[in-house]
Every structure is written in structure tokens, then in C-alpha cells.
Motif scaffolding. Structure first.
Motif, short mmCIF file in Angstrom:
data_model
loop_
_atom_site.label_atom_id
_atom_site.label_comp_id
_atom_site.label_asym_id
_atom_site.label_seq_id
_atom_site.Cartn_x
_atom_site.Cartn_y
_atom_site.Cartn_z
N ALA A 74 0.94 -1.06 0.03
CA ALA A 74 -0.01 0.05 0.05
C ALA A 74 1.09 1.37 -0.09
O ALA A 74 0.39 2.45 -0.35
CB ALA A 74 -0.94 0.11 1.17
N ASP A 75 2.03 0.95 0.43
CA ASP A 75 3.03 2.39 0.44
C ASP A 75 3.80 2.41 -0.80
O ASP A 75 4.81 1.82 -0.95
CB ASP A 75 4.01 2.16 1.72
CG ASP A 75 4.66 3.30 1.95
OD1 ASP A 75 4.62 4.41 1.10
OD2 ASP A 75 5.65 3.38 2.81
N ASP A 76 3.26 3.09 -1.59
CA ASP A 76 3.84 3.44 -3.09
C ASP A 76 5.08 4.00 -3.17
O ASP A 76 6.12 3.43 -3.77
CB ASP A 76 2.90 4.12 -3.96
CG ASP A 76 1.76 3.33 -4.56
OD1 ASP A 76 1.55 2.14 -4.40
OD2 ASP A 76 0.69 3.90 -5.11
N LYS A 77 5.40 4.92 -2.42
CA LYS A 77 6.47 5.62 -2.19
C LYS A 77 7.86 4.88 -1.76
O LYS A 77 8.81 5.37 -1.98
CB LYS A 77 6.30 6.98 -1.42
CG LYS A 77 5.42 8.02 -2.26
CD LYS A 77 5.37 9.29 -1.31
CE LYS A 77 4.05 10.07 -1.90
NZ LYS A 77 3.80 11.28 -0.96
N SER A 78 7.49 3.98 -1.22
CA SER A 78 8.65 3.07 -0.42
C SER A 78 9.70 2.70 -1.32
O SER A 78 10.71 2.33 -0.77
CB SER A 78 8.34 2.15 0.66
OG SER A 78 7.24 1.14 -0.04
N ARG A 79 9.14 2.11 -2.46
CA ARG A 79 9.78 1.51 -3.38
C ARG A 79 10.75 2.37 -4.09
O ARG A 79 11.64 1.83 -5.19
CB ARG A 79 9.05 0.54 -4.17
CG ARG A 79 9.01 -0.86 -3.42
CD ARG A 79 7.87 -1.06 -2.91
NE ARG A 79 6.51 -1.30 -3.89
CZ ARG A 79 5.32 -0.80 -3.37
NH1 ARG A 79 5.23 -0.51 -2.08
NH2 ARG A 79 4.31 -0.97 -3.95
N ARG A 80 10.66 3.76 -4.34
CA ARG A 80 11.34 4.53 -5.31
C ARG A 80 12.79 4.46 -5.00
O ARG A 80 13.49 4.73 -6.36
CB ARG A 80 10.65 5.98 -5.22
CG ARG A 80 9.30 6.32 -5.44
CD ARG A 80 8.61 7.56 -5.38
NE ARG A 80 7.37 7.77 -5.74
CZ ARG A 80 6.46 8.77 -5.46
NH1 ARG A 80 7.10 10.03 -5.23
NH2 ARG A 80 5.37 8.86 -5.91
N ALA A 81 13.32 4.23 -4.14
CA ALA A 81 14.71 4.38 -3.80
C ALA A 81 15.32 3.22 -4.55
O ALA A 81 16.47 3.26 -5.04
CB ALA A 81 15.04 4.31 -2.43
N LEU A 82 14.58 2.09 -4.86
CA LEU A 82 15.00 0.79 -5.51
C LEU A 82 14.85 0.78 -6.95
O LEU A 82 15.71 0.11 -7.85
CB LEU A 82 13.97 -0.11 -5.18
CG LEU A 82 13.87 -0.53 -3.67
CD1 LEU A 82 12.86 -1.67 -3.54
CD2 LEU A 82 15.08 -0.82 -2.94
#
Length: 482
Positions: A74-82
Motif C-alpha cells: 500500500a505504500d507506493d513511495k517506499s519503493r522509489r529508492a529501488l
């Protein structure tokens, strides 16, 4: 640490008429997973849920484990660093991934510099090496708008791969490519699992799924219908839908009924056409006619001038030599179905607004929209979305709907079903042929699939290495296709 590079545990997607049932997978280093299924079944949405890029109005639930790190879906922003470093997406639409103001080599170099950490000079050298390996050295100095759809797809592939991410999601990576380049892309994709990474591929091309191997999942309406080893599922499917999917491959289609004789004048006639682009001759002494209701196929490798030929016949691009004669009395009669429908739709407005504007501007019959939507398999709730909020296949069918409302006498259809699953592709092309016959509309159909052309068209034109200068030899009746 988990033994899996990528895990999805009970990932669900909901919102605005969309429900994707819990989906799970666990992929170790070296794994290959391919998602097959009908257009709009949720394949691309699952990839977007993993990336954290779901469209507005949709939300995901579930648990993701990416290269040993756990995330809430549900936390879309959490994967941006990847992105680019551990998790890479090869997008379905290259036009959404490429900057229209930057030349191709600069876009690939930018990934090498800012994702892979190379200095400016090394990044540029690496970018040129990537494009040369893909056979695109000549495209390096061009803007995306100057590239064919297949070439743009390859440039996007090079840019997304530059960071060396161990987990690669490829969304329709071979769309719009001729067979040799499609096979080359399959080989390039295979490098990720062969080097210890994970490959998740979304495709409508059953042959691509066969070549990639590994595990296959068949989806329909957000549900997993069948899953298993690629060889088993794609040879002896157990589900009724899986069997229908395989039977819908173009090589198994029946041939269309012959056009028959007509006394009507051709809708377009071309004589001794010639065109050179970038110092390279695309074709010369090319002559052709398209009769009312006739379906003429155009085949040839990427970049050989198929789209350019269509633009010349439509009056959008000028020929270097030759003559084109179009039937008169049809102010909106010459229309094009674009290879990449996102380039033909404003991204800022709902589809209902875009259709309303078309109807109002050209005083069309709005009551024709619902029956055409039904025949094209389009749900009414899609009208309330913007073009970027529906699948590529759904948008492609909206493009067909929009052009049919104008009742053209000549239609240049540039890869009009490249984003559709085999079942929907077969139904859509059958409808296009049926309507062309009914409305006496001449159609020029571009495809990289020879079987599709053979089982859809009355005649074909071959461009590229196989083209001959005498136009009469370049056109064949469909039963004599070679």
C-alpha cells in the motif's frame, strides 16, 4: 535473509471498478515468470503494484519482499529508492518513458550516469555501446519522435537496463518488433536470470512466453486461471480459457472471405513512389491501389518505412517522387490508427470528454458509441478514466472506436492490435474487416506478424530488404503469400 529475490504475498488491487484477486509469487535468483492473459486482466497493474506506480484511484494491499527488504504494497513511495538500482521496469509505452526533447544516446547515458554512477564520459561511451549492441547506433542522435515505435521501445529498454538492477519487470517488451528483433530482445531479457537476477515478463505474445521458459501464469478478469511450467501450460493447457488463448494465435485463424469484384474506383492510388530518410532509401518505384473494402497488408522490418508510407498516402508526409491520387468528397475520409495510441490522446481529460469533443466538433452521431464499445469489448466505466489510467490494449480499442466514428473511406492501421491478447486481437481484427467491407472502407494494415497478415488481408506489400522495385511484384494475393 530470504532465499527469494522477489516475493509478492497476497497482493490485491482495488478501486474504480477494478478488482485483482490476491496474487502471490516467490522468485529465486535465476527465475523467469511470464504473465499471460486478456487485455485488461490486471497484468500491468500487478507490475505497477510491485513498482509502486499504480494509477490514481487504485490501491494495493499485501506484502512485498524485494531483494531481502520487506515493503507494504500500500505504500507506493517506499519503493522509489529501488528504481533502476534493484528494481527496473521496461515500460509498455516507450513514449511515457522517454523525454521527447532529449536525443536517444543522452537518455541512455543519463541512466548510466545517475543510476549506475559513471562519470559523464564513461556514461556516454556506455550508452553508445548499448545502442550499437542493439543495432541502434544510427538512432543515437535522434529524438524519440524521429524513431519508429520499435526503435523507441529499444531505446527505452537500453535506458531502463543501464543501472544493472537484478530484478527486471518487462511490460510488453517485444510489442511492435519484427521477428528478428523480437528474438534478440528475448535473448537480452534472458541475461538477467542467467546472471543471477529475476525476470518478470508481461506479454501477449505466446511465442515470446515459450522462448522465455520458466513459469507461466494465465490471468483473466483479475483471477489466476492457470499456472505452471511454460512448456506444460503452453502445450497442454488445462483450463478452457488457456485452450482458447492458444487457439487464437494468428496462424490458426481462418482466412477472410474474398473481397470479390467491384466497379467502384480505388480510394487511393499511388504511382512510382520514392522516399529517402536520413540519407537512406526506404523505397522507390512503388505503386499500389487500395479498393473500397479491401484489406492490404504491409510488412517489413522495423524502420523500413511502413509508417512513412502510410503518412504519404494520408497526405501528412511528402513523397520524394511519384504521384498519389485520393478519392474526393470525403473531408474526414483519410484516417490513421497510430502505433502508439498514447501519442494520439490528450492525457489530461477523461475519455468521455475526448469523445464528446470529437462528436461535437464534427457533428457525429453520439448514439453510435455504445454499440461500437460493445462490439470492441469496452466497458462503459472506462469512459470516466484518463488515457493513462487504462491498459494499453483498452486504449488501443478506444483509438479504433474513435476513428470508426468518423466513417473513413481509407484507414491506415499502424499495428492496431499490437497491445491486444490473441483472443481480443482476433475479435478486433475480424470486426475491423467486417466494418471495412460493410462501409466500403479501404484499409492498409501494418503488422510484424506474417501469419496475421496472411489470415486477415486480401493482398500484401513487402518493404525493406525483400521489396522489389516493380510494384506489381511487390503485391501478392493473400493465397499466394510466401
Amino acid at each position: 535473509m530470504s532465499a527469494y529475490l522477489l516475493q509478492a504475498e497476497d497482493v490485491t488491487i482495488q478501486g474504480e471498478g477494478v478488482t485483482i484477486a490476491p496474487f502471490s509469487c516467490a522468485l529465486k535468483a535465476g527465475s523467469r515468470l511470464t504473465l499471460l492473459g486478456e487485455t485488461g486482466s490486471g497484468k500491468s497493474l500487478l507490475a505497477q503494484a510491485i513498482m509502486g506506480t499504480l494509477p490514481r484511484g487504485l490501491s494495493a494491499r499485501g506484502r512485498l519482499v524485494i531483494d531481502g527488504e520487506t515493503f507494504d504494497a500500500a505504500d507506493d513511495k517506499s519503493r522509489r529508492a529501488l528504481w533502476g538500482r534493484r528494481l527496473a521496469l521496461l515500460p509498455q509505452e516507450p513514449w511515457h518513458a522517454l523525454d521527447p526533447t532529449m536525443r536517444a544516446v543522452a537518455q541512455v547515458a543519463e541512466s548510466h550516469r545517475h543510476v549506475a554512477g559513471r562519470d559523464r564520459r564513461a556514461a556516454l561511451q556506455a550508452a553508445w555501446a548499448d545502442l550499437t549492441e542493439l543495432g541502434l547506433a544510427e538512432a543515437g542522435g535522434k529524438l524519440p519522435g524521429e524513431l519508429s515505435g520499435g526503435m523507441a521501445q529499444w531505446v527505452a529498454f537500453a535506458a531502463a537496463s543501464a543501472g544493472g538492477a537484478p530484478i527486471v519487470i518487462a511490460d510488453e517488451p517485444t510489442k511492435g518488433l519484427d521477428a528478428p528483433r523480437r528474438d534478440a530482445v528475448v535473448e537480452l531479457l534472458a541475461r538477467t536470470p542467467e546472471s543471477g537476477g529475476v525476470l518478470l515478463t508481461i506479454t501477449h505474445d505466446i511465442d515470446v512466453a515459450r522462448r522465455l521458459g520458466g513459469e507461466v501464469v494465465i490471468l483473466r478478469q483479475g483471477q489466476v486461471i492457470e499456472r505452471g511450467a511454460a512448456q506444460q501450460v503452453l502445450t497442454y493447457p488445462q483450463s478452457e480459457y488457456g485452450q482458447e488463448l492458444l487457439n487464437a494465435e494468428p496462424s490458426r485463424w481462418p482466412r477472410p472471405a474474398p473481397l470479390g469484384e467491384t466497379t467502384q474506383a480505388p480510394v487511393v492510388t499511388a504511382t512510382d513512389l520514392a522516399k529517402t530518410r536520413g540519407g537512406r532509401e526506404l523505397f522507390r518505384e512503388l505503386s499500389l491501389t487500395v479498393r473500397p473494402g479491401e484489406i492490404v497488408g504491409v510488412v517489413g522490418p522495423s524502420g523500413c518505412g511502413k509508417s512513412t508510407l502510410g503518412d504519404m498516402l494520408l497526405g501528412v508526409t511528402r513523397a520524394d517522387g511519384g504521384k498519389i491520387q485520393r478519392t474526393s468528397g470525403h473531408p474526414l475520409g483519410f484516417q490513421k490508427l497510430y502505433q502508439d495510441p498514447p501519442a494520439a490522446f490528450s492525457p489530461h481529460w477523461q475519455l468521455s470528454r475526448l469523445l464528446d469533443d470529437l462528436v461535437r466538433r464534427h457533428r457525429l452521431d453520439r448514439s453510435a458509441i455504445p454499440p461500437l464499445m460493445a462490439r470492441l469489448g469496452l466497458n462503459e466505466h472506462l469512459l470516466e478514466r484518463r488515457p493513462g489510467e487504462i491498459s494499453g490494449g483498452e486504449l488501443q480499442r478506444f483509438a479504433i472506436l474513435r476513428v470508426l466514428l468518423l466513417e473513413p473511406c481509407f484507414l491506415f492501421a499502424d499495428e492496431p492490435t499490437s497491445r491486444l491478447d490473441p483472443i481480443t486481437q482476433r475479435r478486433t481484427l475480424a470486426l475491423l474487416v467486417e466494418l471495412a467491407r460493410e462501409r466500403h472502407c479501404g484499409v492498409m494494415l501494418v503488422s510484424h506478424d506474417p501469419a496475421l497478415i496472411e489470415h486477415t488481408c486480401d493482398r500484401r506489400i513487402v518493404l525493406g530488404d525483400e521489396q522489389v522495385s516493380a510494384a506489381g511484384q511487390a503485391l501478392y494475393p493473400a493465397p499466394e503469400l510466401v
